[in-house]
Structures are given as C-alpha cells and as structure tokens.
Design an enzyme around this catalytic site. Structure first.
Site, PDB file in Angstrom:
ATOM      1  N   LYS A 160      49.345  39.783  54.312  1.00 48.86           N
ATOM      2  CA  LYS A 160      48.464  40.136  55.423  1.00 48.86           C
ATOM      3  C   LYS A 160      49.233  40.571  56.670  1.00 48.86           C
ATOM      4  CE  LYS A 160      44.270  37.635  54.222  1.00 48.86           C
ATOM      5  NZ  LYS A 160      44.593  37.447  52.809  1.00 48.86           N
ATOM      6  N   GLU A 244      45.196  35.323  64.180  1.00 48.98           N
ATOM      7  CA  GLU A 244      44.671  36.475  64.898  1.00 48.98           C
ATOM      8  C   GLU A 244      43.385  36.083  65.620  1.00 48.98           C
ATOM      9  OE1 GLU A 244      44.322  39.253  61.711  1.00 48.98           O
ATOM     10  OE2 GLU A 244      42.359  38.533  61.076  1.00 48.98           O
ATOM     11  N   ASN A 279      33.799  30.990  54.568  1.00 47.15           N
ATOM     12  CA  ASN A 279      34.473  32.282  54.431  1.00 47.15           C
ATOM     13  C   ASN A 279      34.400  32.849  53.016  1.00 47.15           C
ATOM     14  OD1 ASN A 279      35.507  32.392  57.197  1.00 47.15           O
ATOM     15  ND2 ASN A 279      36.815  30.697  56.566  1.00 47.15           N
ATOM     16  N   GLU A 319      38.490  45.702  53.669  1.00 48.02           N
ATOM     17  CA  GLU A 319      37.498  44.876  54.349  1.00 48.02           C
ATOM     18  C   GLU A 319      37.631  45.020  55.868  1.00 48.02           C
ATOM     19  OE1 GLU A 319      37.607  40.866  52.949  1.00 48.02           O
ATOM     20  OE2 GLU A 319      37.108  41.432  50.890  1.00 48.02           O
ATOM     21  N   GLU A 332      41.551  43.075  55.744  1.00 45.41           N
ATOM     22  CA  GLU A 332      42.521  43.017  54.660  1.00 45.41           C
ATOM     23  C   GLU A 332      42.141  44.034  53.600  1.00 45.41           C
ATOM     24  OE1 GLU A 332      42.418  39.165  52.857  1.00 45.41           O
ATOM     25  OE2 GLU A 332      40.334  39.328  52.223  1.00 45.41           O
ATOM     26  N   ASN A 334      42.012  44.301  49.414  1.00 46.76           N
ATOM     27  CA  ASN A 334      42.118  43.627  48.125  1.00 46.76           C
ATOM     28  C   ASN A 334      42.500  44.655  47.069  1.00 46.76           C
ATOM     29  OD1 ASN A 334      41.383  40.964  48.957  1.00 46.76           O
ATOM     30  ND2 ASN A 334      39.286  41.695  49.173  1.00 46.76           N
ATOM     31  N   ARG A 336      42.497  45.026  43.922  1.00 47.40           N
ATOM     32  CA  ARG A 336      41.941  44.633  42.623  1.00 47.40           C
ATOM     33  C   ARG A 336      40.475  45.006  42.585  1.00 47.40           C
ATOM     34  NH1 ARG A 336      38.899  40.553  44.624  1.00 47.40           N
ATOM     35  NH2 ARG A 336      39.795  39.159  46.187  1.00 47.40           N
ATOM     36  N   PHE A 392      26.354  23.561  52.406  1.00 49.18           N
ATOM     37  CA  PHE A 392      25.917  24.844  51.846  1.00 49.18           C
ATOM     38  C   PHE A 392      26.491  25.109  50.456  1.00 49.18           C
ATOM     39  CE2 PHE A 392      25.763  25.573  56.502  1.00 49.18           C
ATOM     40  CZ  PHE A 392      24.383  25.715  56.610  1.00 49.18           C
TER      41      PHE A 392
END
Length: 711
Positions: A160, A244, A279, A319, A332, A334, A336, A392
């Site tokens: 990252k 960040e 997240n 993203e 970021e 990904n 894949r 949740f």
C-alpha cells in the site's frame, strides 16, 4: 507428497453418476448466470488449470473452465475432501491439514500438485495466494502460467505504501497521509497527531478489512497499532503498517479494470461497496446511484492510468473513497478477481474469469471502451454464517442441516461452494454464498433480492439474512443515501432484527395462529382421513392466547374453506395458503399481500419460531385453558451474566491479560479472541476482582464458553 486421485474411466463414470446433481446444479446456475455463456472453440487456451483456492470462488472458476472445455484440478485440505469444489473438478489433490498455513497457503504442496497433475496454468481466485508475488515467481520458474498480473504489478500494488507513491506519479487522486512504514506505537501516535484525527491504520500488505483500524485519539492509535500489526502478521505474514487521513462519511466505490499484455486496458464501470461492517463489504451494487457520467469517466480513466503505470494485465480492481462532493481518492488496487465481480458481469455481459484466462494465454482484449455497456442493475448480498446481532456479524460454525438456494426465481444467481450437509468451520471464511439479483432497473433488481432472501433456506448455522433483508428494505438504502457509516448510523445500538409495527405484528401473530390450527387439524387425521371418534367433533372457531416477547394477546380464529380469519390486537387479519408443513417455505397470502414465511421450529409446548420479513420471531401459541393453567407455572430466573465473560463466537484465544486476584475496571481488556483472522478484544462489563480464568493462549473456544469469572 500430496495425495492425488486420478479417476480411471470406470470410476469416472461412477463419479459422474454420483455427482450428477452437482453438474445439473452448475448448469442451473449457468442458465441464470447473467454473463456470457458463449465461447469460441477455435480459440485455444489451456488444456488443464489448477485452482489454488476453495469454496465458492473455486466453483466459479471451474464453471467457466467447463464452458471453455478446460480440465480442472482442485486442491483441498483434509477437512475439505468432500467439498463441492472437489467434486466439481476433474481431479483433486490433498495439500495438507485444515489450517490454511499448512494447506491453501502451503506453496510446496501446491507446486507438487501442479507437477503431479501436469496443470499448465493456475487460477488463484481471491485471498490465499492470489496476490503473493513469490507464488507467481515459483510458477514462472516452472513454466506454469499464473492467471493474473505479473509479479511486478503484484508487488507494486500489493504494497500500500508503494502503490500510493505510484498512484501519485500516475496523477491519480490520493488520500493525505504518511508515505512510509510505521514502526512503533509511539511513532504511530506522532504521525497521527501530525495528520490530524481521525486516521486510518492499515496493513501495508492487507486487504479484506483485515489489519485495519480507525483511531480518533492517541489511545485508540496505540491500540489500533497493536491489533492491526497482529492481524496483518497473522493474515499476510507481513506486519508493516501505514497511516493516512480517514475520510469521514465516505462512499466506497471501486472501478473494475481489464487489461491485456499488448497495452490495452478498459474500465468496466463501477461497483458501490459502501455497506460494510468492520471494513468488510456486506451488500454491493452496480452501477452506483451516486455517480454521474462525468465522475464515472474520470474515475475510470484514472483507474486505467494506474493499471498502465504498472503494465497491468488481467482483471483487477481500483478502489476509491468518494466524499459527499464527489471528490474521489485512491484507496488501493486489488490485483486479483474481486469477490463482488458477479455484479459487473451482470451489467456488462462479460465473463471475467474467461477474460482472465484469455489474457493469461496472450490474447488481446475483444472489446473497446465504447463497447462496454451498463445494461440494467445488479445487487450482491454476501450471505455469511454469522450472528448479525453481535457486532453486525460474528462468525458461527456448524453443519448445514437443510440448505436450499432460491434458484427457482428468475434473474437470480447464487455463487456458492457448499451443499446440504456441508460444515462451516473455524478454519475458513464463514461465507455461505454470494446472492446476486439482476433487473432492468434498480427497483426491479432490489425487489428480486427481497424475494430471493425470503426464499433462501439455511438451517444448522446462524446466518445474516435478517441483516441483509433489513438493509435492502431500509428507506435510506432504497433512496441511495448510503455511506460506509450506514450500519452504525442506522443501528447505533446494534442490529436488533426487524422492528414490528402494529400491522406487521398482527400479521405475524395471525400467521402463527393459522399455522398452529393447521398443525392441530392435521394431527387429528390418519393417512389423510379424520380419526374415528365416538363423538363427532367439528370445530371452525378457536380461542387462543399468543405470547410474543413481553406481550400476551387474546386471539379468536375462524376457518372458512382455506381461509383463516384471525381477530387479534384490535384488528382482523385474513390468512390463506397451502400450509405444507413438510416444506421449509410457506407461501401465504395475508390480507391480500403475498409473503414467504419459514417455520424454523415447532414443539409440543406451542412454541413456534417463524422467519417473517427475514427475522426469526419466537411465538408461543396456547389454547385458552392452557394459557390459564400456565400462569401458575414458576418462571425461570435468568442467569446473572455480569460476572461471567463468555466467548461470543468460536475462535482461538490469542492473549489473556488477567490472572486470578487481579482487579479489573469497566471496559478493561481481559482477553483477545481470533476468529476468521479477525482479532476481537473481550472487555469487562464492570469493575471487579478476577475469580478464575478458564482459558489460555492457543486454546480453541466455542461460542458461549466461559472465559473468565469475576467476583
């Protein structure tokens, strides 16, 4: 050496007969897949592909391979030997025991499987080794194709810190933050103070919400550093962290990209992934209600710029966080296939797995940017074996005693890797399936999702369908007014299930009463005929007493033909249906409205558990006489739980912070439980002295097990 089963002709025939249901199920899903099932047989790719994954994504890859005429090899741990992906594949190789580090992350065993089967290529799915550059290097060294980007792109985007620097250089909008590795908790505090709270602490090599914490002050930064580094080390073998600025109340919107080895790259529109817990995404949709064509194009073009900057070739996802003014920031990439790729397939008609295989073989993309459509709307609900009433969704384990996917409905796709009888264990992600619905409009796709959730039968494990249904029917979600804070904002005190208004409560009580009377009438019959009695008994009117929560309700029921008329709570409700008590689904009509109920259980005491509007409600139905007599029964005194700390989920004890005799304050950490690679801090609910400790680091605990007793 891994155990390897190669099926000779006769055994292959027997296997084909034995597992015909899996093949028909695969075809059934394919017919409703909402992506292209057309393949050019003249376009040669690979003869055999090994799928270095398990569960639903392994099954998903196998389906496309079958379409393309490619033989498949499944790898599995010893506890997965009977898994669906193993049965669907042409060959299967056991690569080790249950823990992922000894099986699905065991590169040596997987390389042995590749050599033993002669696989020419490997599709890694998502998770596990899908973004591991060392695995990709080992494949290349043995002239085996990795179906994904090259090692340079994996390394550049997988870190990252490096990816953020590359994104800046490629003129992609980035979030303000510290462009380096954070080494200590105190350094994290200093950096956080410089950036300004709130901040996001996350694993440099992370993904899937693991190794990620939000901190609003110095103490939360120290705690977040500790948990994030531990989770990162456990999940990715890399405990490096970065910090960040946290964008408050953002949307999480991602762009699907597809690139080949010839310099061509496309953006395949966006996916809205803002509904999250811890997240991790829960419900996704494509396209987003929030983006206008100008913002969509700007995000897509920046995503392609980033892909070209690292010479990306395969399917990937960039993203972004998007604020209320439609400013967007790179989060970021990904490298894949993404979990939520099916909704992109629905609105574009592209089979992303097929495109990945074509690109890996060296073919150019078949489409231009102007060819990429947005046709209709699609939703994906991630169905998990989780208890949604605990934060949740805390993991649940068990065996699927009954399982029925809603594939009888049109425009419904279910990507799953389980079947009736499958075990959901502590070793792997608790996902049951990805439930996908498609429609010409958002409203149509949303209505289809509501029907699909009502028709989904899952028994044996706790699942999150109550939460999923509440989300998609909430007025804010229907209007598109969502952010990543949707769940804590809508349910500030936690999820409590569907909250019944007066009319819905009457519907539920009337349905329970009608079901009770139906069962009573059926019990009077032998082989479909009334039992012989010296005194003929005909009854079409009943007086009942129903208990729901703390409420008690006097009910009168009359029956005329197939219609029950129920007077309850000051209203009159008409209920009719087929009332097949052997079926897991009960289609009924309540005051003219069609609904699907599920009777989860019934017992001799009159207790009925009904799934109504997605939530399981416990209703006790008694005759008037039984209710009067029941009032004399002593009530069970509930257990005092303030002095007992129980595990809220199955998992492994990572740390124990107290000893007998210690004094703890309210909110103090007592121990840490890890479940599905996520660490959860267990805290004291009051100030007290520790009486006894019943767990130690490394032990496996079940849901409800006593961890610590307080005086």
């Amino acid at each position: 050496m891994a155990t390897h089963w190669l099926t000779p002709p006769l055994n292959r025939l027997l296997s084909a007969v034995k597992h015909a249901s899996f093949q028909s199920r695969c075809c059934a899903v394919h017919s409703k897949a909402q992506y292209s099932t057309i393949h050019n047989p003249c376009e040669k790719t690979f003869d055999k592909i090994l799928i270095a994954n398990r569960g639903e994504i392994a099954c998903r890859v196998i389906k496309t391979c079958k379409k393309m005429g490619i033989q498949t090899v499944a790898v599995h741990s010893d506890v997965d030997s009977g898994a669906v992906h193993v049965k669907m594949a042409d060959e299967a190789v056991c690569v080790g025991p249950a823990p992922t580090s000894k099986s699905y992350l065991n590169m040596d065993a997987i390389m042995d499987a590749i050599r033993a089967t002669g696989a020419q290529a490997v599709h890694p799915g998502y998770g596990f080794l899908s973004e591991n550059k060392e695995f990709a290097k080992r494949l290349a060294a043995e002239d085996v194709t990795f179906i994904g980007p090259d090692t340079h792109a994996i390394q550049a985007m997988g870190d990252k810190i490096e990816s953020k620097l590359i994104a800046k250089a490629a003129k992609v909008n980035t979030i303000p933050g510290f462009d380096g590795v954070v080494k200590t908790a105190e350094e994290a505090v200093t950096i956080a103070q410089d950036i300004g709270y709130p901040v996001m602490i996350k694993a440099s090599a992370g993904g899937g919400g693991k190794g990620m914490r939000i901190a609003w002050n110095d103490e939360e930064t120290r705690e977040g550093f500790r948990f994030s580094s531990q989770e990162a080390a456990s999940s990715f073998g890399d405990d490096r962290l970065l910090i960040e600025k946290f964008i408050d109340n953002p949307r999480h919107i991602e762009i699907q990209v597809l690139a080949d080895k010839h310099g061509n790259a496309l953006w395949l529109n966006e996916r809205e992934c803002s509904i999250q817990r811890r997240n991790q995404k829960v419900v996704e949709e494509a396209p987003s209600t929030f983006l206008d064509p100008t913002t969509r194009r700007a995000m897509g073009e920046q995503a392609v710029q980033l892909a070209k900057a690292v010479q990306y070739s395969s399917a990937g996802t960039v993203e972004f966080l998007v604020d209320s003014k439609k400013n967007f920031y790179f989060l970021e990439m990904n490298t894949r296939l993404q979990v939520e790729h099916p909704i992109t397939e629905c609105i574009t008609g592209l089979d992303l797995v097929e495109q990945m295989i074509r690109v890996a073989k060296g073919y150019q993309l078949q489409h231009k940017q102007e060819d990429v459509p947005i046709n209709g709307w699609a939703f994906e609900s991630r169905v998990y074996a989780e208890d949604p009433y605990k934060s949740f969704g805390l993991p649940s384990i068990g065996r699927l005693s009954q399982y029925q996917e809603p594939l009888n409905l049109s425009n419904v796709r279910v990507d799953s890797g389980i079947q009736e009888g499958s075990d959901i264990s502590i070793y792997y992600d608790p996902m049951i399936s990805k439930l996908v619905t498609y429609g010409a409009t958002r409203a149509e796709a949303l209505a289809k999702m509501e029907d699909a959730l009502d028709n989904y039968v899952i028994r044996g494990v706790t699942h999150n369908i109550p939460l999923l249904r509440e989300i998609i029917t909430h007025p804010r979600f229907i209007s598109g007014d969502i952010t990543t804070n949707f769940l804590p904002e809508v349910y500030p005190d936690g999820f409590k299930g569907h909250q019944l208004e007066a009319d819905k409560r009457r519907e539920l009580l009337a349905s329970a009463a009608a079901l009770y009377i139906t069962a009573q009438l059926r019990s009077q019959k032998v082989l479909g005929s009334l039992r012989l009695s010296s005194i003929p008994v005909e009854c079409s009117c009943w007086e009942l007493c129903l208990e729901l929560g703390e409420g008690r309700y006097a009910v009168e029921v009359t029956k005329s033909g197939g219609v029950y008329t129920v007077e309850v709570d000051g209203g009159k409700v008409e209920v009719s249906g087929q009332w097949n008590l052997a079926s897991p689904l009960l289609p009924v009509t309540i005051n003219g409205t069609h609904r699907i109920l599920q009777c989860l259980s019934r017992d001799a005491s009159g207790e009925i558990v009904l799934q109504y509007l997605g939530t399981a409600f416990k209703v006790r139905v008694l005759s008037k006489l039984a209710a009067e007599l029941n009032s004399y029964m002593p009530e069970k005194v509930p257990e005092d739980t303030s002095s007992i700390l129980r595990s809220p989920m199955p998992g492994t004890v990572v740390a124990v912070s107290v000893r007998p005799g210690d004094t703890v304050s309210e909110g103090q950490e007592i121990c840490v439980i890890e479940a599905m690679k996520m660490q959860n801090s267990m805290t004291a609910v009051k100030q007290a002295k520790v009486k006894s400790v019943h767990c130690k680091p490394g032990e496996t605990v079940g849901e409800g097990d006593v961890l610590v007793e307080l005086e």
